[in-house]
Design a protein around this motif. Sequence first.
Motif, PDB file in Angstrom:
ATOM      1  N   LEU A 102     -35.044  42.875 -20.515  1.00  0.00           N
ATOM      2  CA  LEU A 102     -34.002  43.226 -19.538  1.00  0.00           C
ATOM      3  C   LEU A 102     -32.725  43.644 -20.249  1.00  0.00           C
ATOM      4  CD1 LEU A 102     -34.678  40.384 -16.988  1.00  0.00           C
ATOM      5  CD2 LEU A 102     -34.857  42.825 -16.529  1.00  0.00           C
ATOM      6  N   ASN A 103     -32.378  42.866 -21.284  1.00  0.00           N
ATOM      7  CA  ASN A 103     -31.182  43.233 -22.045  1.00  0.00           C
ATOM      8  C   ASN A 103     -31.305  44.622 -22.623  1.00  0.00           C
ATOM      9  OD1 ASN A 103     -29.696  40.951 -21.627  1.00  0.00           O
ATOM     10  ND2 ASN A 103     -30.660  39.812 -23.305  1.00  0.00           N
ATOM     11  N   ALA A 104     -32.510  44.947 -23.106  1.00  0.00           N
ATOM     12  CA  ALA A 104     -32.718  46.284 -23.657  1.00  0.00           C
ATOM     13  C   ALA A 104     -32.499  47.348 -22.592  1.00  0.00           C
ATOM     14  CB  ALA A 104     -34.126  46.377 -24.232  1.00  0.00           C
ATOM     15  N   ALA A 128     -25.969  53.114 -22.514  1.00  0.00           N
ATOM     16  CA  ALA A 128     -25.910  54.286 -23.386  1.00  0.00           C
ATOM     17  C   ALA A 128     -25.952  55.574 -22.581  1.00  0.00           C
ATOM     18  CB  ALA A 128     -27.068  54.226 -24.387  1.00  0.00           C
ATOM     19  N   ARG A 129     -26.841  55.607 -21.588  1.00  0.00           N
ATOM     20  CA  ARG A 129     -26.965  56.798 -20.757  1.00  0.00           C
ATOM     21  C   ARG A 129     -25.669  57.117 -20.030  1.00  0.00           C
ATOM     22  NH1 ARG A 129     -29.610  56.736 -16.093  1.00  0.00           N
ATOM     23  NH2 ARG A 129     -30.395  54.676 -16.606  1.00  0.00           N
ATOM     24  N   LEU A 130     -25.096  56.077 -19.458  1.00  0.00           N
ATOM     25  CA  LEU A 130     -23.859  56.276 -18.711  1.00  0.00           C
ATOM     26  C   LEU A 130     -22.751  56.781 -19.616  1.00  0.00           C
ATOM     27  CD1 LEU A 130     -23.973  53.113 -16.452  1.00  0.00           C
ATOM     28  CD2 LEU A 130     -24.337  55.473 -15.766  1.00  0.00           C
ATOM     29  N   ALA A 133     -17.980  47.253 -20.925  1.00  0.00           N
ATOM     30  CA  ALA A 133     -17.827  45.812 -20.727  1.00  0.00           C
ATOM     31  C   ALA A 133     -19.071  45.161 -20.168  1.00  0.00           C
ATOM     32  CB  ALA A 133     -16.636  45.541 -19.807  1.00  0.00           C
ATOM     33  N   ILE A 134     -20.051  46.033 -19.744  1.00  0.00           N
ATOM     34  CA  ILE A 134     -21.269  45.423 -19.196  1.00  0.00           C
ATOM     35  C   ILE A 134     -21.891  44.550 -20.272  1.00  0.00           C
ATOM     36  CG2 ILE A 134     -23.601  45.832 -18.348  1.00  0.00           C
ATOM     37  CD1 ILE A 134     -22.631  48.429 -17.190  1.00  0.00           C
ATOM     38  N   LYS A 149     -28.039  45.921 -32.361  1.00  0.00           N
ATOM     39  CA  LYS A 149     -27.819  47.344 -32.555  1.00  0.00           C
ATOM     40  C   LYS A 149     -26.515  47.557 -33.276  1.00  0.00           C
ATOM     41  CE  LYS A 149     -30.221  50.026 -29.111  1.00  0.00           C
ATOM     42  NZ  LYS A 149     -30.103  50.716 -27.839  1.00  0.00           N
ATOM     43  N   ASN A 150     -25.572  46.656 -33.003  1.00  0.00           N
ATOM     44  CA  ASN A 150     -24.262  46.839 -33.616  1.00  0.00           C
ATOM     45  C   ASN A 150     -23.987  45.687 -34.572  1.00  0.00           C
ATOM     46  OD1 ASN A 150     -24.448  45.267 -31.419  1.00  0.00           O
ATOM     47  ND2 ASN A 150     -22.371  45.631 -30.673  1.00  0.00           N
TER      48      ASN A 150
END
Lengths: 266, 296
Positions: free
Chosen positions: A69-71, A78-80, A119-120, A141-142
């Motif tokens: 779900l987190n993914a 990212a899309r947004l 912020a999500i 990822k970061n």
Amino acid sequence: MSVIDILFRVDEICKKYDKYDIDKQRQQNAYGDDAFARLYATFESEIDSALEKFERAAAEKNRATSVALNAEVRRTKARLLEEIPKLHKLAQKKVKGLSKEELVTRGDLVLVLQERIQAIPDGSAAAAKQGGGWSTSTSHKNIKFDSSDGNFDDGFFQPSEESSQFRQEHEMRKMKQACLDFISEGLETLKELAHDMNEELDRQVPLMDEIDTKTDRATADIKNTNVRLKKTLLELLQHKQQKEEDGDGGKKDKLTQGRRSQQGRG
Amino acid sequence: MASSDPEKLMLKGDKLTKLSLTRWNADWRNATTLYEQAAIAYRFAKKHEMAKIAFEKASKGQEMLSSPWDAAKHMESAASLAKELGNWKEVADFYRRSSELYSECGRSQPASDALAKGARVLEEGAPEEAVQMYTDACVLLEEDGKEQMAFDLYRDLTALYVKLEKYSDATTLLLRWGLAADKCNAINSQCKAYLSAIIVYLYLHDISQAEKCYNDCSQIDAFLRSDQNRCATKLLTAYNEGDVEEIKSVAQSSTIRHLDHVIIRLAKKLPTGDVSSSLRNESKDDGEPLDENDLT
């Protein structure tokens, strides 16, 4: 009437009386030909769904599902973020029926939206919060090395409560391990000694058996000898007594006896 | 006879035993008694040469009287006096003769003891002879099924070999020791013997031999299950990895410290030579690397 007929009829009626549907009118009127508004609306809905997913992920016990779900949340984000520039462009476009101030606010709205998207919360932020960096399940990822970026204030190098506890525990364990090592060495020595004693005793068992046999024989011999010695002594004693008696009784015949005994001996 | 003059006693004894026209049968009984007295008197007077001769003659006398036990005992005394004189050849001869006489009595333990005593005496003077005597002593005991008693002899012989720097002989002997221990079910001694053999090979820096030896010993169940086996694996892996620190720490470990002190001294000197170069040699010895296209 068949179901299809009903469906068609209902559709016709709805179309006819659509103008009386307040919510729908408001929606259509509000956004109408406004692409920006439409896109903004889609953005909002996506953000809401992402937040919802995150809530579910947080509540999820199964780590795999929560990770999935987190993914998903991250992908949505990212899309947004990619589509934000499009929104920005649309915001600049002039739409009929909008005042200048609204145009400016639209730009602000875009920025706010961007912030909201970032912020999500997704899995990575939550993982970082788990103490001590013990988490291994979520992929970062970061990944940031040295994220403090140079604010090495006094508090940075001070041992926090947790870390000092860990250190104490580690030291105690080290001491215990040293004691156990000492004990194990002692036990090893004892084991070797026991083994060697075992072999030595095994070696001596047949020797003891031999000694046993020999002493038995010796005891038997001694007993025999003792018995014979006793017999001989008794005989000797008897002889002596007899001699004395004879000596006392035959004093008169001593001379003759002596002569006779001398003759006997000769 | 209260005469304390040993010379007179000797002369009397000789007279009794020498055959001549007047004397057709030697009177060994009396002669032996005289010889024994003379020998004791000489020993008391510290006249080793004469005492030795007297003991020899007394032993001969006992032999004639068909008592090999006493004969052997006198021979041993003669041998110890020969030791005082430093006459190694005679020492060896006397001890061997006494051992033979003991064997005649059917007593293998004193026979091997006599040989062992002789070997111990000759360690300094005639080491080769000593080695031979030790080996014969071990054989005597093994023939009689008394391997347990041979362990001390094996230990002394190993020490002698190491002193003479005959390391390959030492390893062969250690393996024989292991075999003897196996026969009398002395598992601990067996495993210790095998571990000692591996250590001696490593001391010679002959790693391939050491590994071969280890493989052979691993065939034996008792060794496989033992502490000594674990120690051996640790040592060999340390050698294969060329880790000097690890080798040193294993050599100081308690398993090795319970071996014979001669072996401990060798272990302390490990590793001899360069361990990393041996690594390179090992990989060369492996032959051509596996060919991927070769499907056999």
